[in-house]
Design an enzyme around this catalytic site. Structure first.
Site, PDB file in Angstrom:
ATOM      1  N   ILE A  92       0.952  -1.209  -0.047  1.00 43.19           N
ATOM      2  CA  ILE A  92      -0.038   0.039   0.060  1.00 43.19           C
ATOM      3  C   ILE A  92       0.924   1.340   0.130  1.00 43.19           C
ATOM      4  O   ILE A  92       1.972   1.179   0.705  1.00 43.19           O
ATOM      5  CB  ILE A  92      -1.076  -0.020   1.189  1.00 43.19           C
ATOM      6  CG1 ILE A  92      -1.997   1.018   1.263  1.00 43.19           C
ATOM      7  CG2 ILE A  92      -0.033   0.112   2.407  1.00 43.19           C
ATOM      8  CD1 ILE A  92      -2.899   1.063   2.272  1.00 43.19           C
TER       9      ILE A  92
ATOM     10  N   GLY B 100      -0.056  -5.591   0.710  1.00 38.75           N
ATOM     11  CA  GLY B 100      -0.923  -5.607  -0.225  1.00 38.75           C
ATOM     12  C   GLY B 100      -0.444  -6.659  -1.389  1.00 38.75           C
ATOM     13  O   GLY B 100      -1.567  -7.355  -2.073  1.00 38.75           O
TER      14      GLY B 100
ATOM     15  N   ASP C 276      -1.765 -10.040  -0.216  1.00 38.02           N
ATOM     16  CA  ASP C 276      -3.297 -10.117  -0.744  1.00 38.02           C
ATOM     17  C   ASP C 276      -3.584 -10.326  -2.047  1.00 38.02           C
ATOM     18  O   ASP C 276      -4.430 -11.103  -2.473  1.00 38.02           O
ATOM     19  CB  ASP C 276      -3.915  -8.812  -0.074  1.00 38.02           C
ATOM     20  CG  ASP C 276      -3.862  -8.339   1.307  1.00 38.02           C
ATOM     21  OD1 ASP C 276      -4.531  -9.265   1.979  1.00 38.02           O
ATOM     22  OD2 ASP C 276      -2.883  -7.422   1.795  1.00 38.02           O
TER      23      ASP C 276
ATOM     24  N   GLU D 245       1.311  -5.990   7.799  1.00 37.16           N
ATOM     25  CA  GLU D 245       0.334  -5.158   8.432  1.00 37.16           C
ATOM     26  C   GLU D 245       0.425  -4.725   9.948  1.00 37.16           C
ATOM     27  O   GLU D 245       0.331  -3.722  10.398  1.00 37.16           O
ATOM     28  CB  GLU D 245      -1.168  -5.579   7.899  1.00 37.16           C
ATOM     29  CG  GLU D 245      -1.511  -5.153   6.664  1.00 37.16           C
ATOM     30  CD  GLU D 245      -1.136  -6.198   5.545  1.00 37.16           C
ATOM     31  OE1 GLU D 245      -1.401  -6.221   4.577  1.00 37.16           O
ATOM     32  OE2 GLU D 245      -0.188  -7.188   5.901  1.00 37.16           O
TER      33      GLU D 245
ATOM     34  N   ASP E 254      -6.422  -6.711   6.002  1.00 34.65           N
ATOM     35  CA  ASP E 254      -7.873  -6.612   5.958  1.00 34.65           C
ATOM     36  C   ASP E 254      -8.734  -6.878   4.427  1.00 34.65           C
ATOM     37  O   ASP E 254      -9.745  -6.540   4.452  1.00 34.65           O
ATOM     38  CB  ASP E 254      -8.567  -5.429   6.556  1.00 34.65           C
ATOM     39  CG  ASP E 254      -8.160  -4.135   5.860  1.00 34.65           C
ATOM     40  OD1 ASP E 254      -7.089  -4.239   5.170  1.00 34.65           O
ATOM     41  OD2 ASP E 254      -8.347  -3.105   6.478  1.00 34.65           O
TER      42      ASP E 254
END
Length: 310
Positions: A100, A156, A159, A179, A187
């Site tokens: 991110i 991310g 993810d 994170e 999340d």
């Protein structure tokens, strides 16, 4: 049920096509994002293959506000494109992604709007759900997605890759569930998908709670990736060759396989079998079955079959 018809379908065929170095280099170094996108470069390096490249190399492919919506638009378009049968995802520049973009995203995430606590919470939940869709759209896309990781894959990035179907990496790749180091729980997919990808709750807890780096050899042994390559050029050649093998098969069979594998992952064996039986009630009514069986009995590669678009 089809074993009587297709006794020879277990025969494995060696690839008849090897991607040229010029094609591989082009995949490894796109000049700029592809309009209308500002964070993605889209190309078509081979028939029925779409290459999606994260393209913010000057920012280490960090995920800014535009990225989160552009990925959704891109994969929704790919899902409906009959000319695309398989997708390869990679990153431009020195690494796959730094995760991110905190500087760009801070105001959006840390300062949600609302007149009171309930409304602030409601709006923040809506934002998180929107970000989750950025990677869920990859999983929902019926076309198989092969992701090729070089260098760092942080936050991310994990993810993203856990929503893909096949994961490859270079020997210098490393992965980090980052994170907890920035004060939050992952999340947008890692905590839900990573346990199902590598199958060890202890290892997932280890990675997610300590934010330590996992390097290529451990990623391979744990099942996070299926192949490790010496460098990015070799990896991109391998990814394109794999994509070509997948694209050569019946799109009815390939896309049906992906959809049923994901359904089976999230349901019991009995539910998965029932869904499969219902699925094939209609999907077996295709000429692709007989075409594939005929090619197998004649000892021909599936690449010799002209399958219709789906």
């Amino acid at each position: 049920m089809l074993s009587v018809i297709v006794r020879s379908t277990l025969t494995k065929y060696r690839s008849l096509w090897v991607p040229s170095q010029s094609v591989v280099r082009a995949m490894s170094s796109s000049a700029a994002p592809t309009s209308p996108y500002t964070t993605l470069a889209i190309s078509h390096p081979a028939e029925s293959v779409t290459h999606v490249e994260l393209h913010r190399p000057e920012k280490r492919n960090a995920m800014n506000k535009a990225f989160w919506s552009e990925m959704v638009d891109c994969f929704n378009e790919i899902a409906g494109d009959p000319d695309c049968r398989v997708v390869v995802v990679s990153g431009a520049g020195k690494i796959f992604t730094a995760g991110i973009d905190l500087m760009d995203m801070a105001s959006d995430v840390l300062q949600p709007q609302g007149d009171d606590t309930a409304r602030v919470s409601w709006n923040l939940r809506q934002k998180i759900a929107k970000y989750q869709e950025t990677f869920s759209v990859i999983e929902k896309c019926p076309k198989p997605v092969v992701v090729a990781v070089h260098g760092a894959c942080v936050g991310g990035g994990v993810d993203l890759i856990t929503a893909c179907d096949i994961r490859l990496c270079t020997q210098d790749a490393w992965f980090q569930v980052k994170e907890v180091d920035i004060g939050l729980a992952a999340d947008v997919g890692t905590l839900q998908r990573l346990p199902k990808v590598i199958g060890s709750s202890s290892l997932v807890n280890d990675l997610a709670l300590t934010a330590r780096k996992m390097y290529a050899d451990e990623a391979k042994s744990s099942g996070l990736v299926s192949r490790v390559f010496a460098d990015k050029e070799a990896m991109m050649a391998g990814a394109l060759e794999m994509a070509d093998e997948i694209a050569a098969r019946s799109p009815v069979a390939v896309q049906g396989t992906k959809i049923n594998l994901i359904y089976a992952r999230d349901h019991s064996v009995a539910e998965g079998l029932d869904y499969m039986a219902t699925w094939n009630m209609s999907m077996l009514q295709t000429q692709d079955v007989m075409k594939s069986a005929q090619a197998a009995m004649e000892k021909k590669s599936p690449k010799t079959i002209a399958f219709s678009k789906l």
